[in-house]
Enzyme design. Structure first.
Site, PDB file in Angstrom:
ATOM      1  N   GLU A 226       0.883  -1.175   0.000  1.00  0.00           N
ATOM      2  CA  GLU A 226       0.000   0.000   0.000  1.00  0.00           C
ATOM      3  C   GLU A 226       0.910   1.212   0.000  1.00  0.00           C
ATOM      4  O   GLU A 226       1.459   1.582   1.040  1.00  0.00           O
ATOM      5  CB  GLU A 226      -0.862   0.014   1.272  1.00  0.00           C
ATOM      6  CG  GLU A 226      -1.797  -1.151   1.406  1.00  0.00           C
ATOM      7  CD  GLU A 226      -2.999  -1.044   0.494  1.00  0.00           C
ATOM      8  OE1 GLU A 226      -3.139  -0.018  -0.193  1.00  0.00           O
ATOM      9  OE2 GLU A 226      -3.779  -2.003   0.464  1.00  0.00           O
TER      10      GLU A 226
ATOM     11  N   CYS B 176      -2.669   8.968   2.832  1.00  0.00           N
ATOM     12  CA  CYS B 176      -2.296   8.597   1.456  1.00  0.00           C
ATOM     13  C   CYS B 176      -3.440   8.841   0.477  1.00  0.00           C
ATOM     14  O   CYS B 176      -3.207   8.996  -0.714  1.00  0.00           O
ATOM     15  CB  CYS B 176      -1.785   7.166   1.399  1.00  0.00           C
ATOM     16  SG  CYS B 176      -2.856   6.010   2.220  1.00  0.00           S
TER      17      CYS B 176
HETATM   18  P1  NAD Z   1       9.938   6.744   4.834  1.00  0.00           P
HETATM   19  O1  NAD Z   1       9.696   6.141   3.517  1.00  0.00           O
HETATM   20  O2  NAD Z   1      11.348   6.772   5.347  1.00  0.00           O
HETATM   21  O3  NAD Z   1       9.070   6.026   5.969  1.00  0.00           O
HETATM   22  C1  NAD Z   1       7.715   5.657   5.801  1.00  0.00           C
HETATM   23  C2  NAD Z   1       7.457   4.473   6.709  1.00  0.00           C
HETATM   24  O4  NAD Z   1       8.162   3.361   6.215  1.00  0.00           O
HETATM   25  C3  NAD Z   1       7.949   4.692   8.143  1.00  0.00           C
HETATM   26  O5  NAD Z   1       6.960   4.274   9.032  1.00  0.00           O
HETATM   27  C4  NAD Z   1       9.179   3.823   8.277  1.00  0.00           C
HETATM   28  O6  NAD Z   1       9.251   3.182   9.539  1.00  0.00           O
HETATM   29  C5  NAD Z   1       8.970   2.793   7.213  1.00  0.00           C
HETATM   30  N1  NAD Z   1      10.233   2.407   6.584  1.00  0.00           N
HETATM   31  C6  NAD Z   1      11.192   3.217   6.078  1.00  0.00           C
HETATM   32  N2  NAD Z   1      12.216   2.489   5.581  1.00  0.00           N
HETATM   33  C7  NAD Z   1      11.887   1.188   5.793  1.00  0.00           C
HETATM   34  C8  NAD Z   1      12.521  -0.042   5.504  1.00  0.00           C
HETATM   35  N3  NAD Z   1      13.717  -0.103   4.862  1.00  0.00           N
HETATM   36  N4  NAD Z   1      11.898  -1.178   5.884  1.00  0.00           N
HETATM   37  C9  NAD Z   1      10.689  -1.152   6.499  1.00  0.00           C
HETATM   38  N5  NAD Z   1      10.043  -0.027   6.788  1.00  0.00           N
HETATM   39  C10 NAD Z   1      10.628   1.138   6.434  1.00  0.00           C
HETATM   40  O7  NAD Z   1       9.468   8.184   4.767  1.00  0.00           O
HETATM   41  P2  NAD Z   1       8.835   9.240   5.738  1.00  0.00           P
HETATM   42  O8  NAD Z   1       9.736  10.431   5.788  1.00  0.00           O
HETATM   43  O9  NAD Z   1       8.423   8.685   7.045  1.00  0.00           O
HETATM   44  O10 NAD Z   1       7.581   9.592   4.869  1.00  0.00           O
HETATM   45  C11 NAD Z   1       7.855  10.036   3.544  1.00  0.00           C
HETATM   46  C12 NAD Z   1       6.824   9.605   2.587  1.00  0.00           C
HETATM   47  O11 NAD Z   1       6.333   8.309   2.849  1.00  0.00           O
HETATM   48  C13 NAD Z   1       5.590  10.470   2.635  1.00  0.00           C
HETATM   49  O12 NAD Z   1       5.785  11.625   1.911  1.00  0.00           O
HETATM   50  C14 NAD Z   1       4.582   9.588   1.999  1.00  0.00           C
HETATM   51  O13 NAD Z   1       4.684   9.683   0.612  1.00  0.00           O
HETATM   52  C15 NAD Z   1       5.021   8.211   2.368  1.00  0.00           C
HETATM   53  N6  NAD Z   1       4.147   7.638   3.412  1.00  0.00           N
HETATM   54  C16 NAD Z   1       3.050   7.006   2.966  1.00  0.00           C
HETATM   55  C17 NAD Z   1       2.177   6.464   3.880  1.00  0.00           C
HETATM   56  C18 NAD Z   1       0.947   5.766   3.413  1.00  0.00           C
HETATM   57  O14 NAD Z   1      -0.010   5.647   4.170  1.00  0.00           O
HETATM   58  N7  NAD Z   1       0.920   5.242   2.195  1.00  0.00           N
HETATM   59  C19 NAD Z   1       2.436   6.595   5.237  1.00  0.00           C
HETATM   60  C20 NAD Z   1       3.596   7.248   5.666  1.00  0.00           C
HETATM   61  C21 NAD Z   1       4.461   7.768   4.725  1.00  0.00           C
END
Ligand code: NAD
Length: 481
Positions: A255, A289
């Protein structure tokens, strides 16, 4: 303003044992309304992760054969406990995530609803009998749980997103090791506590914390894990899907992000569109999202729409989410504020009109004003990358074809919305939009009983609805004579 509640300790939950920080690396959990540390998050060691996988594997042997009827009873009991505890739990969600207390309460109630509904759906994971073409042979199609699951969930909905994954996995007979976001760990632990108190056998659900990449690489590579489910950014989703393919072609549900277009046609009820969309846009400070993002508005109603929308956005009362009077809390972390500042500055530089907001506020924590940018050029960063924050952008269209072209222009396809009073336009737009979910004249596209998921780079696999159960089931064909 409510008395500042205590946030409490954060632990690991492995094989029904609550494990504290002793001897483990920790990191601070920050309250985004104040910028202050409120707890120390213990990182799971490699041994902790192996123990969690072993517990999930062990528990799978008996949980998969536990009648779905009995599994459902435990899940429903946990749902009742979450409802009973909502007043006590909601402030912790607000303290680590930032959302206003009313939204935090609602999140627990929705999570409980998801557990209830999914528990019952698990009782209906029917197979089928295919009429055989060979005399004396029966052909059966049966559904079986896929196995122990590794789940990774983000910080924006720390209750609803894990509830979808945990409930569907457990109702289907799978077990799980879940890593909630390191920034918002309290809610999954409370879900685990409710399940534990409801009588969930040990090892069926395990909660671990740590550096996301370390934990996901370890869990995805583990032989005992058979399925990966992730909600978060496209970049991380791509990486995890690659790991899942490399380590045993494991099943995945992804997702990922979106960039939801909202088409406002000239025959739309503009006041209703403004009311519905302002509420949807600024819920959880836009960190959703399926948040409506690109408002593509017919040129004849564009200015009226923008005026009304910006006025309503400017009236939103910003403050600490624990204050019952706040209507919008802080952003969840400093990264989001920096992104808003970068995207808004870029759009304005390229000629967009800043109609309201466009700045930080309250001099502490991560508060950013509800923002509206009008007539934003297509090459602005915010027209192409997900803002994931409280910024709405508008552009104009003059024909139906142009509106659809703008809506489908990006490689995302999660949510989309349209407002029109013509049933012919409603039908045409629903068909033409490339998205997993389409809201026509409303924003009710994320419900317990309906499938939630994207197309294109927004991912694959649905959660919620009967489709959400499929993700945790395998299909076996039996030919029996
Ligand atoms: P990010 O991609 O670093 O983190 C998003 C989430 O993914 C966090 O909860 C983090 O714990 C997890 N994550 C990160 N790297 C991971 C890995 N290697 N393995 C497993 N989990 C991992 O980015 P962020 O700064 O927290 O958010 C940036 C962007 O992420 C947002 O702009 C948005 O586009 C997206 N996001 C989407 C949703 C959603 O509901 N689809 C939720 C949160 C963030």
């Amino acid at each position: 303003m409510a008395q500042s509640p205590s946030y409490g300790e954060i632990k690991l939950f492995i094989d029904a044992e609550w494990i504290g920080a002793e001897g483990r690396v920790t990191e601070d959990v920050i309250n985004p309304a104040t910028g202050e540390a409120i707890a120390a998050l213990p990182h799971a060691t490699a041994e902790d992760l192996d123990r969690a996988v072993a517990a999930a594997e062990r528990a799978f042997k008996t949980w998969r054969t536990t009648p779905a009827y009995d599994r459902a009873k435990i899940l429903r009991k946990a749902a009742d406990l979450l409802r009973e505890r909502v007043e006590q739990l909601a402030p912790r969600l607000t303290m680590d995530q930032g959302k206003v207390i009313a939204e935090a309460r609602q999140e627990f109630l929705i999570a409980a609803d998801i557990f209830d509904w999914t528990a019952d759906e698990g009782r209906r994971a029917y197979g089928r009998v295919v009429p055989s073409r060979i005399p004396g042979v029966r052909w059966l199609v049966v559904k079986e749980p896929v196995g122990p699951v590794a789940g990774f969930t983000p910080w924006n909905f720390p209750g609803i997103i894990p509830a979808r994954k945990i409930s569907a996995a457990l109702a289907s007979g799978c077990t799980m090791v879940i890593k909630p976001s390191e920034e918002t760990p309290s809610t999954v632990l409370e879900i685990a506590r409710a399940l534990d108190d409801a009588g969930l056998p040990k090892g069926v659900l395990n909660v671990v914390h740590g550096r996301p990449s370390d934990v996901s690489e370890h869990l995805i590579a583990a032989d005992g894990i058979r399925k990966i489910t992730f909600t978060g950014s496209i970049a991380v989703g791509q990486h995890l899907a690659g790991l899942a393919a490399k380590h045993g072609v494991k099943r995945t549900t992804m997702e990922l992000g979106g960039h939801a277009p909202v088409l406002i046609f000239e025959d739309a009820d503009i006041d209703a569109a403004i009311r519905t969309m302002v509420q949807a846009k600024y819920r959880n400070s836009g960190q959703v999202c399926i948040s409506p993002t690109r408002f593509v508005v017919h040129e004849s109603v564009h200015d009226r729409f923008v005026d009304g929308f910006a006025r309503a956005a400017a009236e939103i009362r910003i403050g600490d989410g624990l204050d019952e009077l706040s209507q919008m809390g802080p952003l969840a972390n400093g990264r989001r504020v920096a992104t808003m500042e970068r995207m808004v500055a870029d759009a304005v530089e390229r000629g967009a009109e800043l109609r309201t907001g466009g700045e930080r506020t309250l001099n502490r924590g991560y508060f950013y004003r509800p923002t509206v940018l009008a007539n934003v050029p297509e090459d602005a960063i915010i027209m192409n990358e997900e803002p994931f924050g409280p910024v709405a952008v508008t552009a104009r269209f003059s024909s139906f074809e142009e509106a659809i072209e703008q809506a489908n222009r990006l490689p995302y396809g999660l949510a989309s919305y349209a407002f029109t009073s013509s049933s012919r336009t409603a039908a045409a737009v629903s068909e033409a939009l490339e998205a997993g979910m389409v809201g026509v004249n409303n924003a009710a596209i994320s419900m317990t009983e309906t499938p939630f998921g994207g197309v294109k780079q927004s991912g694959y696999g649905s959660e919620g609805g009967v489709e959400g159960m499929e993700a945790y089931l395998t299909t076996k064909m039996i030919s029996q004579s």
